[in-house]
Design a protein around this motif. Structure first.
Motif, PDB file in Angstrom:
ATOM      1  N   HIS A  42       9.633  55.124  57.719  1.00  0.00           N
ATOM      2  CA  HIS A  42       9.655  56.273  58.613  1.00  0.00           C
ATOM      3  C   HIS A  42       9.398  55.803  60.042  1.00  0.00           C
ATOM      4  CE1 HIS A  42       5.386  55.634  57.953  1.00  0.00           C
ATOM      5  NE2 HIS A  42       5.144  56.335  59.044  1.00  0.00           N
ATOM      6  N   MET A  43       9.488  56.727  60.972  1.00  0.00           N
ATOM      7  CA  MET A  43       9.125  56.431  62.355  1.00  0.00           C
ATOM      8  C   MET A  43       8.525  57.673  62.988  1.00  0.00           C
ATOM      9  SD  MET A  43      12.005  56.779  65.074  1.00  0.00           S
ATOM     10  CE  MET A  43      13.237  58.048  65.092  1.00  0.00           C
ATOM     11  N   HIS A  44       7.815  57.444  64.081  1.00  0.00           N
ATOM     12  CA  HIS A  44       7.263  58.520  64.889  1.00  0.00           C
ATOM     13  C   HIS A  44       7.972  58.434  66.241  1.00  0.00           C
ATOM     14  CE1 HIS A  44       4.015  59.129  61.965  1.00  0.00           C
ATOM     15  NE2 HIS A  44       4.074  57.815  61.838  1.00  0.00           N
ATOM     16  N   GLU A  45       8.692  59.472  66.556  1.00  0.00           N
ATOM     17  CA  GLU A  45       9.566  59.443  67.726  1.00  0.00           C
ATOM     18  C   GLU A  45       8.803  59.417  69.050  1.00  0.00           C
ATOM     19  OE1 GLU A  45      13.009  62.376  69.241  1.00  0.00           O
ATOM     20  OE2 GLU A  45      13.156  61.722  67.147  1.00  0.00           O
ATOM     21  N   MET A  60       2.718  45.362  56.997  1.00  0.00           N
ATOM     22  CA  MET A  60       3.509  46.326  57.743  1.00  0.00           C
ATOM     23  C   MET A  60       4.935  45.796  57.766  1.00  0.00           C
ATOM     24  SD  MET A  60       3.483  49.238  59.180  1.00  0.00           S
ATOM     25  CE  MET A  60       1.774  49.592  59.574  1.00  0.00           C
ATOM     26  N   GLU A  61       5.812  46.544  57.135  1.00  0.00           N
ATOM     27  CA  GLU A  61       7.225  46.171  57.110  1.00  0.00           C
ATOM     28  C   GLU A  61       7.954  46.948  58.195  1.00  0.00           C
ATOM     29  OE1 GLU A  61       8.312  47.080  53.040  1.00  0.00           O
ATOM     30  OE2 GLU A  61       7.765  45.059  52.414  1.00  0.00           O
ATOM     31  N   TYR A  62       8.913  46.275  58.826  1.00  0.00           N
ATOM     32  CA  TYR A  62       9.677  46.868  59.920  1.00  0.00           C
ATOM     33  C   TYR A  62      11.161  46.783  59.623  1.00  0.00           C
ATOM     34  CZ  TYR A  62       5.351  46.061  62.520  1.00  0.00           C
ATOM     35  OH  TYR A  62       4.060  46.041  62.929  1.00  0.00           O
ATOM     36  N   GLU A  63      11.888  47.775  60.064  1.00  0.00           N
ATOM     37  CA  GLU A  63      13.342  47.707  59.991  1.00  0.00           C
ATOM     38  C   GLU A  63      13.814  46.789  61.114  1.00  0.00           C
ATOM     39  OE1 GLU A  63      16.096  51.082  61.255  1.00  0.00           O
ATOM     40  OE2 GLU A  63      16.155  51.201  59.061  1.00  0.00           O
ATOM     41  N   GLY A  81       9.130  55.063  67.795  1.00  0.00           N
ATOM     42  CA  GLY A  81      10.543  54.829  67.554  1.00  0.00           C
ATOM     43  C   GLY A  81      10.846  53.669  66.619  1.00  0.00           C
ATOM     44  N   GLN A  82       9.841  52.874  66.247  1.00  0.00           N
ATOM     45  CA  GLN A  82      10.048  51.732  65.346  1.00  0.00           C
ATOM     46  C   GLN A  82       9.942  52.196  63.897  1.00  0.00           C
ATOM     47  OE1 GLN A  82      10.604  48.129  65.769  1.00  0.00           O
ATOM     48  NE2 GLN A  82      10.981  48.510  63.603  1.00  0.00           N
ATOM     49  N   VAL A  83      10.992  51.987  63.123  1.00  0.00           N
ATOM     50  CA  VAL A  83      10.965  52.316  61.699  1.00  0.00           C
ATOM     51  C   VAL A  83      10.063  51.300  61.000  1.00  0.00           C
ATOM     52  CG1 VAL A  83      12.352  52.551  59.599  1.00  0.00           C
ATOM     53  CG2 VAL A  83      13.268  53.356  61.797  1.00  0.00           C
ATOM     54  N   HIS A  84       9.121  51.816  60.193  1.00  0.00           N
ATOM     55  CA  HIS A  84       8.123  50.953  59.568  1.00  0.00           C
ATOM     56  C   HIS A  84       7.666  51.536  58.237  1.00  0.00           C
ATOM     57  CE1 HIS A  84       5.818  54.011  61.697  1.00  0.00           C
ATOM     58  NE2 HIS A  84       4.785  53.739  60.886  1.00  0.00           N
ATOM     59  N   ARG A  85       6.956  50.698  57.485  1.00  0.00           N
ATOM     60  CA  ARG A  85       6.384  51.126  56.212  1.00  0.00           C
ATOM     61  C   ARG A  85       5.156  50.282  55.926  1.00  0.00           C
ATOM     62  NH1 ARG A  85       9.806  50.512  50.790  1.00  0.00           N
ATOM     63  NH2 ARG A  85       9.779  48.289  51.306  1.00  0.00           N
ATOM     64  N   PRO A  86       3.971  50.917  55.828  1.00  0.00           N
ATOM     65  CA  PRO A  86       2.794  50.173  55.388  1.00  0.00           C
ATOM     66  C   PRO A  86       2.805  50.051  53.866  1.00  0.00           C
ATOM     67  CG  PRO A  86       2.164  52.396  56.007  1.00  0.00           C
ATOM     68  CD  PRO A  86       3.633  52.261  56.275  1.00  0.00           C
ATOM     69  N   ARG A  87       2.297  48.927  53.380  1.00  0.00           N
ATOM     70  CA  ARG A  87       2.152  48.765  51.930  1.00  0.00           C
ATOM     71  C   ARG A  87       0.979  47.835  51.662  1.00  0.00           C
ATOM     72  NH1 ARG A  87       4.061  44.038  49.652  1.00  0.00           N
ATOM     73  NH2 ARG A  87       5.549  42.866  50.906  1.00  0.00           N
ATOM     74  N   ALA A  88       0.464  47.931  50.432  1.00  0.00           N
ATOM     75  CA  ALA A  88      -0.659  47.083  50.029  1.00  0.00           C
ATOM     76  C   ALA A  88      -0.574  46.856  48.536  1.00  0.00           C
ATOM     77  CB  ALA A  88      -1.984  47.744  50.386  1.00  0.00           C
ATOM     78  N   ASP A  89      -0.697  45.601  48.118  1.00  0.00           N
ATOM     79  CA  ASP A  89      -0.658  45.272  46.692  1.00  0.00           C
ATOM     80  C   ASP A  89      -1.935  45.739  45.995  1.00  0.00           C
ATOM     81  OD1 ASP A  89       1.849  44.112  47.003  1.00  0.00           O
ATOM     82  OD2 ASP A  89       0.998  42.148  47.453  1.00  0.00           O
TER      83      ASP A  89
END
Length: 118
Positions: A42-45, A60-63, A81-89
């Motif tokens: 997702h992103m925050h405009e 933190m993964e980025y498009e 505006g940066q598309v990103h996705r947080p994740r954690a194992d």
């Protein structure tokens, strides 16, 4: 004007991807959250995203860019505006700062968390 104990606040809930507001800072909400697994891209405009890892490790993964690992004691700011996705194992505990009313889900289509106060 009193201290807020982050460990005590984090001990009040066990849910993931469910930020809890612990303070207000100017027109921002200061929140704590626990998460494990991955959030949708997702992103925050109109606003940057602030993540301070308190315990554990997140990615933190980025498009269009390499992912970054963020460890306890480190922070990452995702530009608006940066598309990103947080994740954690494994479970990670994070402090967030966001403008009041900003949905945590951005433009992902996921229902935003209610951001209750604790």
């Amino acid at each position: 004007m009193i201290p807020i104990n982050l460990a005590q606040k984090l001990a009040l809930f066990d849910t993931h991807w469910d930020p809890k507001v612990i303070a207000d800072y100017n027109d921002n909400e200061v929140m704590v959250v626990k998460f494990q697994g991955e959030f949708p891209f997702h992103m925050h405009e109109t606003t940057d995203d602030f993540f301070l890892v308190l315990e554990g490790e997140m990615i933190m993964e980025y498009e269009g860019a390499d992912p970054v690992t963020v460890r306890a004691g480190e922070l990452v700011i995702v530009p608006k505006g940066q598309v990103h996705r947080p994740r954690a194992d494994t479970e990670v505990k994070v402090l967030l700062i966001e403008p009041k009313g900003e949905p945590n889900s951005g433009d992902s289509g996921k229902t935003p968390a209610p951001k209750t106060r604790i």
